[in-house]
Scaffold this active site. Structure first.
Site, mmCIF file in Angstrom:
data_model
loop_
_atom_site.group_PDB
_atom_site.id
_atom_site.type_symbol
_atom_site.label_atom_id
_atom_site.label_comp_id
_atom_site.label_asym_id
_atom_site.label_seq_id
_atom_site.Cartn_x
_atom_site.Cartn_y
_atom_site.Cartn_z
ATOM 1 N N ARG A 124 0.806 -1.231 0.000
ATOM 2 C CA ARG A 124 0.000 0.000 0.000
ATOM 3 C C ARG A 124 0.836 1.277 0.000
ATOM 4 O O ARG A 124 0.305 2.374 -0.234
ATOM 5 C CB ARG A 124 -1.004 -0.034 1.151
ATOM 6 N N TYR A 142 -25.355 1.872 -20.142
ATOM 7 C CA TYR A 142 -26.076 0.616 -19.938
ATOM 8 C C TYR A 142 -27.500 0.634 -20.482
ATOM 9 O O TYR A 142 -28.405 0.014 -19.917
ATOM 10 C CB TYR A 142 -26.043 0.247 -18.448
ATOM 11 N N HIS A 155 -0.834 -7.279 -14.477
ATOM 12 C CA HIS A 155 -2.272 -7.515 -14.332
ATOM 13 C C HIS A 155 -2.822 -8.095 -15.644
ATOM 14 O O HIS A 155 -2.637 -7.520 -16.716
ATOM 15 C CB HIS A 155 -3.017 -6.239 -13.952
ATOM 16 N N ALA A 156 -3.502 -9.233 -15.543
ATOM 17 C CA ALA A 156 -3.909 -9.973 -16.739
ATOM 18 C C ALA A 156 -4.835 -9.150 -17.639
ATOM 19 O O ALA A 156 -5.702 -8.422 -17.154
ATOM 20 C CB ALA A 156 -4.628 -11.252 -16.317
ATOM 21 N N HIS A 162 -10.925 -16.726 -17.841
ATOM 22 C CA HIS A 162 -11.496 -15.376 -17.897
ATOM 23 C C HIS A 162 -10.950 -14.624 -19.118
ATOM 24 O O HIS A 162 -11.715 -14.046 -19.903
ATOM 25 C CB HIS A 162 -11.165 -14.625 -16.600
ATOM 26 N N GLU A 163 -9.640 -14.634 -19.275
ATOM 27 C CA GLU A 163 -9.025 -13.894 -20.389
ATOM 28 C C GLU A 163 -9.429 -14.486 -21.734
ATOM 29 O O GLU A 163 -9.709 -13.756 -22.677
ATOM 30 C CB GLU A 163 -7.498 -13.873 -20.255
ATOM 31 N N HIS A 177 -12.650 -13.198 -23.039
ATOM 32 C CA HIS A 177 -12.535 -11.952 -23.814
ATOM 33 C C HIS A 177 -12.111 -12.266 -25.253
ATOM 34 O O HIS A 177 -12.669 -11.745 -26.219
ATOM 35 C CB HIS A 177 -11.477 -11.028 -23.205
ATOM 36 N N GLU A 232 -16.894 -9.432 -19.392
ATOM 37 C CA GLU A 232 -16.186 -10.039 -18.266
ATOM 38 C C GLU A 232 -16.780 -11.385 -17.871
ATOM 39 O O GLU A 232 -16.154 -12.146 -17.141
ATOM 40 C CB GLU A 232 -16.218 -9.098 -17.051
ATOM 41 N N TRP A 291 -13.034 5.257 1.392
ATOM 42 C CA TRP A 291 -12.731 3.911 0.870
ATOM 43 C C TRP A 291 -12.987 2.871 1.954
ATOM 44 O O TRP A 291 -13.684 1.870 1.751
ATOM 45 C CB TRP A 291 -11.278 3.888 0.399
ATOM 46 N N ARG A 331 -15.768 -0.108 2.363
ATOM 47 C CA ARG A 331 -15.357 -1.513 2.511
ATOM 48 C C ARG A 331 -16.046 -2.117 3.728
ATOM 49 O O ARG A 331 -16.435 -3.274 3.729
ATOM 50 C CB ARG A 331 -13.833 -1.614 2.628
ATOM 51 N N HIS A 387 -7.160 -1.304 -10.981
ATOM 52 C CA HIS A 387 -8.188 -0.617 -11.768
ATOM 53 C C HIS A 387 -8.342 0.861 -11.426
ATOM 54 O O HIS A 387 -8.945 1.601 -12.196
ATOM 55 C CB HIS A 387 -9.519 -1.363 -11.616
ATOM 56 N N ARG A 401 -18.370 -3.494 -14.155
ATOM 57 C CA ARG A 401 -18.403 -4.592 -15.120
ATOM 58 C C ARG A 401 -18.218 -5.951 -14.438
ATOM 59 O O ARG A 401 -18.838 -6.941 -14.824
ATOM 60 C CB ARG A 401 -17.317 -4.400 -16.178
ATOM 61 N N TYR A 402 -17.385 -6.004 -13.410
ATOM 62 C CA TYR A 402 -17.144 -7.290 -12.736
ATOM 63 C C TYR A 402 -18.328 -7.659 -11.842
ATOM 64 O O TYR A 402 -18.601 -8.827 -11.616
ATOM 65 C CB TYR A 402 -15.847 -7.245 -11.929
HETATM 66 O O1 X8Z Z 1 -9.135 -7.434 -13.733
HETATM 67 C C1 X8Z Z 1 -9.618 -8.536 -13.867
HETATM 68 C C2 X8Z Z 1 -9.222 -9.412 -15.046
HETATM 69 C C3 X8Z Z 1 -8.843 -8.617 -16.235
HETATM 70 S S1 X8Z Z 1 -10.206 -7.949 -17.052
HETATM 71 C C4 X8Z Z 1 -8.035 -10.242 -14.664
HETATM 72 N N1 X8Z Z 1 -10.486 -9.009 -12.939
HETATM 73 C C5 X8Z Z 1 -10.860 -8.232 -11.771
HETATM 74 C C6 X8Z Z 1 -9.698 -8.079 -10.803
HETATM 75 O O2 X8Z Z 1 -8.681 -8.737 -10.958
HETATM 76 O O3 X8Z Z 1 -9.816 -7.284 -9.863
HETATM 77 C C7 X8Z Z 1 -11.166 -10.296 -12.975
HETATM 78 C C8 X8Z Z 1 -11.886 -10.389 -11.679
HETATM 79 C C9 X8Z Z 1 -11.990 -8.990 -11.134
HETATM 80 ZN ZN ZN Z 2 -11.565 -9.256 -17.829
#
Ligand code: X8Z
Ligand code: ZN
Length: 602
Positions: A170, A207, A339-340, A369-370, A373, A397, A472, A476, A500, A509-510
């Site tokens: 952090r 939306y 980050h994926a 998940h990927e 997409h 997503e 924040w 939470r 993010h 979106r998630y």
């Molecule tokens: O960011 C993602 C993906 C990429 S679109 C790996 N996700 C969120 C996260 O990691 O915070 C998937 C689950 C939620």
């Molecule tokens: Zn994703």
């Protein structure tokens, strides 16, 4: 006064202005064609610039990314302005949808001003790079990046060691704070220029309904799901109290954020053993991480297995370039955004993922998940570029997440991960399976909702500058029943330690995905004739399920999301019912466990 005196001049004005500059449907079509051509010409090079920027975080790559960012922003703003000139022109539904998409296709718009666009692009680029290359040094020779901190958070059961890693990561947040606020300031100005109240309205207007209505929809579904989450939170708190002792547990009913087995407490899958196994002696739970490691499955093989699932549904194999150009393993010698992510570089078949895969269950799910997409891109890349997108971002997503619900013991046996005997034993214990799924799927629900609730407050100014971090933690606590284990410093910026936020990726979106994946699953399972509990259904190898799914995906964003949802499920409404149906046996089990416990937090 004679009425002709004032009627006449108006008629003259109207008749004079008509022939020279009144726009027609033909003009709108020509404009849309121009946008398509521009996309085709500029898109692939811009994508390559961004790809380089995320794969090699250097001074120069960031300069190139910021420059592309600025230029694209200005082009998009000019387009939005031109699209708005057709507001009163009668055009087809499809053209109207395209024009509206062009007007709203912004995440962080600047005003149409070269210097503000440039400042905004510099800040956004820098924030993402700060996260991607973020490290905290305890001493000159002892520096930790996110993956190093996560290796502690994910596995350790030592309260103090966990705390050190949790606080360590952090530290990267605070230097982002002022830059973030300046970015929001410019973004709000840009949103107003586009005709929105500000960023909050812009973000929640995507939306197919007014932003307030959409917000109410997300809240309505959360109220449906909250009792299930609350019972899971209560159970987790009691089991963690057993592990760490009641002295270390807050007395207000919450759980300290650092002992949940995840850097952000967004998935509790890593403490599954504490929440289920230890008290239930089932012995039949499937430990995917161990299986992957014992079988010495490589990172690429993990991707191949996920691809094969999609192929079993009738999707086309991924092109050779996917395997050549993707990043699967964290490079040892440079900074990358780990980050994926999934990339659609040329709107044809240059598709890639970028991920620092680790051989564990979590990343096995993230690979699905990927690829969700990627196969969505593949399904809609035939459409005009303006329609290349998910029905809404939540749909995008949800595709890969849908498949993870089909990773049943029977499926794992089919792909040779476990024996028939093991699959049978695992199927006997449905709570084990549901608990594993819930620690990801149910736990994510309030987290994915609160994150943009926080952003909305910051964007629209209801959160004061000095309350940035405390709000924040207020959220939470309110949504998740999670609190910070220590008093946070007054200039801490904990949201910045979540990808993010610096990357400006919307997060609702998630939340949508977490709900939609169960709606898709329940509906597909019904359509393929599955009988019995939903957690036993797998769509693997089912052509019909694949066809239904592809029919929806191939619409891209050419239709409103309600129509896309209807195409797959027959319903036009977002609903928590499918998720609740899926977890019904777990809810009963939790209620029994919690019967004599003091649940809830204040
Ligand atoms: O960011 C993602 C993906 C990429 S679109 C790996 N996700 C969120 C996260 O990691 O915070 C998937 C689950 C939620
Ligand atoms: Zn994703």
């Amino acid at each position: 006064m004679n009425k002709f005196f004032w009627v006449l001049p108006i008629l003259i004005i109207i008749s004079c202005s008509q022939p020279s500059n009144q726009l027609t449907e033909q003009d709108a079509i020509a404009f849309l064609d121009k946008v398509e051509a521009q996309d085709a010409a500029l898109g692939p090079t811009a994508s390559s610039a961004y790809w380089i920027g995320s794969n090699f975080i250097t001074y120069d790559s960031q300069k190139v990314v910021a420059d592309f960012g600025k230029r694209y922003q200005l082009i998009a703003l000019e387009r939005a302005r031109e699209a708005a000139t057709f507001d009163d022109v009668k055009v087809s539904d499809s053209s109207r949808r395209k024009l509206n998409l062009i007007k709203s296709s912004f995440v962080m718009p600047s005003p149409l001003d070269e210097s503000l666009a440039s400042e905004l692009a510099d800040i956004s680029t820098e924030l993402e790079a700060m996260y991607g290359s973020g490290k905290h040094c305890f001493s000159a020779s002892d520096c930790w990046d996110l993956e190093a901190f996560e290796s502690v958070i994910d596995k350790s059961r030592n309260y103090q060691e966990l705390l050190k890693a949790w606080e360590g990561w952090r530290n990267i947040g605070s230097p982002m704070r002022d830059k973030y606020l300046r970015m929001v300031e410019i973004g709000n100005q840009g949103s107003k220029d586009l005709g929105y109240d500000g960023l909050t309205e812009l973000w929640f207007s995507k939306y197919d309904m007014p932003s307030d209505e959409f917000r109410d929809e997300t809240e309505r579904v959360w109220q449906e799901l909250k009792p299930l989450y609350d019972s899971l939170q209560c159970h987790a708190r009691y089991e963690l109290m057993d592990e760490y002792g009641s002295d270390l547990m807050p007395s207000d009913g919450t759980i300290p954020a650092h002992i949940l087995g995840n850097m952000w407490g967004q998935s509790w899958a890593n403490i599954y053993d504490l929440l289920y196994e230890e008290t239930n002696e089932s012995g039949a739970s499937i430990d995917l991480t161990s299986i992957i490691q014992e079988k010495a499955i490589t990172e690429i093989e993990m991707v191949e297995i996920a691809e094969e699932f999609f192929l079993s549904l009738g999707f086309q194999p991924l092109p050779e370039s996917f395997w050549k150009r993707s990043l699967f393993v964290k490079p040892a010698d440079r900074d990358v955004v780990c980050h994926a992510s999934a990339w659609n570089l040329d709107s044809m078949d240059d598709l890639r993922i970028k991920m620092c895969i680790e051989k564990n269950a979590e990343d096995f799910a993230t690979i699905h998940h990927e690829l969700g997409h990627i196969f969505y891109y593949q399904a809609y890349n035939h459409l005009p570029s303006i329609f290349e997108g998910g029905a809404n971002d939540g749909f995008h997503e949800a595709v890969g997440d849908l498949l993870t619900l089909s990773i049943t013991p029977h499926y794992l046996n089919q792909i040779g991960f476990i024996t028939e005997e093991e699959a049978r034993a695992a199927s006997q214990d449905s709570i084990a399976l549901l608990m594993q799924q819930a620690l990801d799927g149910v736990v994510a629900v309030p987290w994915t909702l609160m994150l943009d609730r926080w952003r909305a407050g910051v964007f629209d100014g209801t959160t004061a500058r000095e309350d940035l971090n405390s709000s924040w933690w207020d959220l939470r606590k309110e949504y998740q029943g999670i609190t910070s284990p220590v008093l946070r410093d007054k200039d801490a910026f904990d949201p910045g330690a979540k990808y993010h936020i610096p990357a400006n990726t919307p997060y609702t979106r998630y939340y949508l995905a977490r709900i939609l994946q169960y709606q898709f699953h329940e509906s597909l399972c019904k359509q393929i004739g599955h009988e019995g509990p939903l957690h036993e259904c797998s769509i693997y190898n089912n052509e019909l399920a694949g066809e239904k799914l592809r029919a929806m995906l191939s619409l891209g964003q050419s239709k409103d999301w309600q129509t896309a949802l209807e195409a797959l499920t027959g319903s036009r409404e977002l609903s928590g019912k499918s998720l609740l149906n899926y977890y019904q046996p777990l809810k009963e089990w939790l209620d029994e466990k919690n019967a004599d416990r003091a649940c809830g937090w204040n």
